[in-house]
Design a protein around this motif. Structure first.
Motif, PDB file in Angstrom:
ATOM      1  N   GLU A 183     -43.686 -44.533  13.622  1.00  6.75           N
ATOM      2  CA  GLU A 183     -42.171 -44.497  13.227  1.00  6.75           C
ATOM      3  C   GLU A 183     -42.236 -43.752  11.909  1.00  6.75           C
ATOM      4  N   GLU A 184     -43.067 -43.772  10.961  1.00  6.97           N
ATOM      5  CA  GLU A 184     -43.160 -43.005   9.758  1.00  6.97           C
ATOM      6  C   GLU A 184     -43.255 -41.457  10.014  1.00  6.97           C
ATOM      7  N   LEU A 185     -44.055 -41.291  11.252  1.00 12.30           N
ATOM      8  CA  LEU A 185     -44.406 -40.026  11.387  1.00 12.30           C
ATOM      9  C   LEU A 185     -43.427 -39.196  12.380  1.00 12.30           C
ATOM     10  N   ASP A 186     -42.493 -40.117  12.847  1.00  6.39           N
ATOM     11  CA  ASP A 186     -41.568 -39.825  13.907  1.00  6.39           C
ATOM     12  C   ASP A 186     -40.640 -38.444  13.777  1.00  6.39           C
ATOM     13  N   TYR A 187     -40.542 -38.274  12.118  1.00  6.27           N
ATOM     14  CA  TYR A 187     -39.654 -37.173  11.949  1.00  6.27           C
ATOM     15  C   TYR A 187     -40.561 -35.833  11.984  1.00  6.27           C
ATOM     16  N   LEU A 188     -41.738 -35.760  12.005  1.00  7.71           N
ATOM     17  CA  LEU A 188     -42.573 -34.598  12.195  1.00  7.71           C
ATOM     18  C   LEU A 188     -42.521 -33.890  13.673  1.00  7.71           C
ATOM     19  N   ARG A 189     -41.924 -32.771  13.693  1.00 11.45           N
ATOM     20  CA  ARG A 189     -41.691 -32.105  15.118  1.00 11.45           C
ATOM     21  C   ARG A 189     -43.017 -31.294  15.464  1.00 11.45           C
ATOM     22  N   ARG A 190     -43.462 -31.540  16.537  1.00 11.45           N
ATOM     23  CA  ARG A 190     -44.573 -30.876  17.042  1.00 11.45           C
ATOM     24  C   ARG A 190     -44.419 -29.781  18.096  1.00 11.45           C
ATOM     25  N   PRO A 191     -45.146 -28.649  18.456  1.00  8.08           N
ATOM     26  CA  PRO A 191     -44.814 -28.057  19.571  1.00  8.08           C
ATOM     27  C   PRO A 191     -45.153 -28.787  20.873  1.00  8.08           C
ATOM     28  N   ILE A 192     -44.345 -28.450  21.996  1.00 11.11           N
ATOM     29  CA  ILE A 192     -44.360 -28.914  23.245  1.00 11.11           C
ATOM     30  C   ILE A 192     -46.011 -28.570  23.640  1.00 11.11           C
ATOM     31  N   ALA A 215     -32.398 -28.744  26.493  1.00 14.75           N
ATOM     32  CA  ALA A 215     -33.218 -29.776  26.515  1.00 14.75           C
ATOM     33  C   ALA A 215     -33.620 -30.470  27.687  1.00 14.75           C
ATOM     34  N   VAL A 216     -35.022 -31.180  27.793  1.00 12.76           N
ATOM     35  CA  VAL A 216     -35.339 -31.879  28.930  1.00 12.76           C
ATOM     36  C   VAL A 216     -35.763 -33.258  28.502  1.00 12.76           C
ATOM     37  N   LEU A 217     -35.266 -34.304  29.086  1.00 10.46           N
ATOM     38  CA  LEU A 217     -35.644 -35.540  29.070  1.00 10.46           C
ATOM     39  C   LEU A 217     -36.576 -36.112  30.387  1.00 10.46           C
ATOM     40  N   LEU A 245     -25.974 -30.776  29.106  1.00  9.03           N
ATOM     41  CA  LEU A 245     -26.846 -30.339  27.777  1.00  9.03           C
ATOM     42  C   LEU A 245     -28.148 -30.695  27.843  1.00  9.03           C
ATOM     43  N   VAL A 246     -28.556 -31.782  28.617  1.00  9.59           N
ATOM     44  CA  VAL A 246     -30.088 -32.212  28.706  1.00  9.59           C
ATOM     45  C   VAL A 246     -30.413 -32.645  30.222  1.00  9.59           C
ATOM     46  N   ALA A 247     -31.366 -31.991  30.660  1.00  2.00           N
ATOM     47  CA  ALA A 247     -31.787 -32.274  31.937  1.00  2.00           C
ATOM     48  C   ALA A 247     -32.712 -33.427  31.767  1.00  2.00           C
ATOM     49  N   VAL A 248     -32.701 -34.191  33.027  1.00  2.00           N
ATOM     50  CA  VAL A 248     -33.627 -35.202  33.053  1.00  2.00           C
ATOM     51  C   VAL A 248     -34.293 -35.376  34.442  1.00  2.00           C
ATOM     52  N   HIS A 249     -35.632 -35.598  33.997  1.00  2.00           N
ATOM     53  CA  HIS A 249     -36.506 -35.535  35.151  1.00  2.00           C
ATOM     54  C   HIS A 249     -37.638 -36.699  35.025  1.00  2.00           C
ATOM     55  N   LEU A 293     -38.546 -36.493  24.772  1.00  2.00           N
ATOM     56  CA  LEU A 293     -37.527 -35.395  24.684  1.00  2.00           C
ATOM     57  C   LEU A 293     -37.914 -33.999  24.473  1.00  2.00           C
ATOM     58  N   LEU A 294     -37.849 -32.976  24.958  1.00  2.00           N
ATOM     59  CA  LEU A 294     -38.448 -31.792  25.082  1.00  2.00           C
ATOM     60  C   LEU A 294     -37.394 -30.764  24.175  1.00  2.00           C
ATOM     61  N   GLY A 295     -37.408 -30.161  23.165  1.00  2.00           N
ATOM     62  CA  GLY A 295     -36.361 -29.362  22.737  1.00  2.00           C
ATOM     63  C   GLY A 295     -36.235 -27.952  23.514  1.00  2.00           C
ATOM     64  N   ALA A 296     -35.245 -27.298  23.234  1.00  2.00           N
ATOM     65  CA  ALA A 296     -34.937 -26.186  23.998  1.00  2.00           C
ATOM     66  C   ALA A 296     -35.663 -24.926  23.035  1.00  2.00           C
ATOM     67  N   ASP A 297     -36.084 -25.528  21.874  1.00  2.00           N
ATOM     68  CA  ASP A 297     -36.608 -24.676  21.004  1.00  2.00           C
ATOM     69  C   ASP A 297     -38.252 -24.467  21.092  1.00  2.00           C
ATOM     70  N   GLY A 298     -38.657 -25.338  22.089  1.00  2.00           N
ATOM     71  CA  GLY A 298     -40.186 -25.374  22.498  1.00  2.00           C
ATOM     72  C   GLY A 298     -40.817 -26.279  21.665  1.00  2.00           C
ATOM     73  N   MET A 299     -40.172 -27.175  20.882  1.00  2.00           N
ATOM     74  CA  MET A 299     -40.592 -28.355  20.364  1.00  2.00           C
ATOM     75  C   MET A 299     -40.246 -29.833  20.814  1.00  2.00           C
ATOM     76  N   LEU A 300     -41.169 -30.713  20.345  1.00  2.00           N
ATOM     77  CA  LEU A 300     -40.777 -31.927  20.728  1.00  2.00           C
ATOM     78  C   LEU A 300     -39.719 -32.716  20.000  1.00  2.00           C
ATOM     79  N   ALA A 301     -38.468 -33.087  20.638  1.00  2.00           N
ATOM     80  CA  ALA A 301     -37.382 -33.204  19.866  1.00  2.00           C
ATOM     81  C   ALA A 301     -37.061 -34.744  19.773  1.00  2.00           C
ATOM     82  N   GLY A 302     -37.896 -35.553  20.209  1.00  2.00           N
ATOM     83  CA  GLY A 302     -37.681 -36.970  20.100  1.00  2.00           C
ATOM     84  C   GLY A 302     -39.009 -37.801  21.053  1.00  2.00           C
ATOM     85  N   GLY A 303     -39.426 -38.974  20.544  1.00  2.00           N
ATOM     86  CA  GLY A 303     -40.438 -39.526  21.183  1.00  2.00           C
ATOM     87  C   GLY A 303     -41.809 -39.047  21.129  1.00  2.00           C
TER      88      GLY A 303
END
Length: 337
Positions: A183-192, A215-217, A245-249, A293-303
């Motif tokens: 949870e503490e590191l949750d704000y750090l975004r990483r590349p997909i 974005a893709v969930l 706005l967000v595709a779900v697979h 959640l995968l961001g449209a910018d090529g980064m992990l956007a959540g989770g």
């Protein structure tokens, strides 16, 4: 005091731990019933509500110093242990492994041969408990040998705790520490991360190709798993609120070819297979349901997040953020109302 009295003592520990673990989260018990494919599904909720207090009442009833009552309660406890054993052995014959906490949140999440062995042991203790009650040994221990009974209870309790810690009783604390760190590191975004999923046509699809334009969930589920069934029930409403706005697979940890057609239809468009669960391992995700959640910018956007309630909260949070963004884009009501 008869050695047979050890049986009701150990059964009492088991019933207390099981009942107390279940009583705070009846929905987890209901999920376990679904995962174990228990019949009469409309009655699962009622069963989940009654099971925990029933186990606690049995734990107390074993020590009422009236022989006929003790025999009846011991017989009911034996019947419960035998029922648990039958359910576990039956689950071992399923094509897919079953993940549920049969002893509430304190239980192992996996149904295995060790689970069956545990229930065989409990069933044997149930038989000994009936004999102890029928011969009057349990009542005699309560009425005339209670100091020795207390000593036995403390000794067996210490042995049970020592065994639990030795076999990994401290693991939940480690898991909690890991969750807090996540949870503490949750704000750090990483590349997909690089990875492949297999679609219904058998084609391998690079993970990074999903996010071309939006974005893709991704939600990992396993039809038949209790929490996953709740996710699948909520899925149509989620898709409607997230679109466009967000595709779900939906992602499965096993081949799509082995999924029954009704379950495939419930997954909706674009179900994917995580081949040998390699992507889940890359993202450090274990079990189902899980989501990222995968961001449209090529980064992990959540989770990633794991667990039925956690995934539901995660999706609802995404929806709330989208609704807030839509409201901001719409701007104030020009009518002045």
């Amino acid at each position: 005091m008869s050695p047979l009295v050890a049986a009701p003592i150990l059964l009492t520990f088991t019933l207390l731990v099981s009942g107390l673990a279940k009583i705070g989260d009846p929905r987890a018990t209901e999920d376990a019933m679904v995962s174990l494919r228990m019949p009469a599904r409309p009655l699962h909720r009622l069963g989940a509500l009654l099971l925990a207090p029933g186990e606690l009442l049995l734990a107390v009833g074993l020590w009422i110093p009236i022989v006929p009552v003790q025999v009846a309660v011991a017989a009911a406890t034996l019947a419960l242990m035998l029922a648990y054993l039958v359910i576990i052995v039956r689950a071992l014959g399923f094509d897919d492994p079953v993940h549920c906490s049969c002893f509430g949140t304190l239980g192992s999440p996996n149904v295995s041969r060790a689970s069956a062995l545990r229930n065989v042991t409990l069933s044997l203790l149930g038989v000994a408990g009936v004999v102890s009650a029928a011969t009057g040994a349990t009542a005699a221990a309560v009425l005339s040998a209670w100091p020795l009974l207390l000593a036995w209870t403390l000794a067996l309790g210490a042995a049970v705790l020592l065994t639990a810690f030795t076999l990994g009783g401290t693991e939940p604390a480690a898991d909690s520490a890991g969750a807090a760190e996540d949870e503490e590191l949750d704000y750090l975004r990483r590349p997909i991360p690089p990875g492949l999923l297999r679609d219904a046509d058998g084609e391998l699809v690079p993970l990074r190709s999903f996010t071309a334009g939006r974005a893709v969930l991704l939600i990992w589920v396993n039809p038949g798993c209790g929490p996953c069934e709740r996710i699948l029930t909520a899925l149509p409403a989620w898709r409607e609120r997230l679109d466009p706005l967000v595709a779900v697979h939906m992602v499965l940890p096993r081949p799509l070819a082995g999924i029954a057609q009704p379950d495939l239809e419930r997954l909706g468009p674009g179900p994917m297979e995580d081949v040998h669960s390699t992507l889940a391992e890359t993202l450090s995700m274990r079990g189902t349901p899980t989501a990222v959640l995968l961001g449209a910018d090529g980064m992990l956007a959540g989770g990633p997040v794991a667990g039925g309630d956690e995934v539901s909260d995660f999706v609802e949070e995404i929806i709330e953020q989208l609704d807030a963004a839509r409201a901001t884009q719409t701007g104030p009501d020009r009518t002045g109302r």
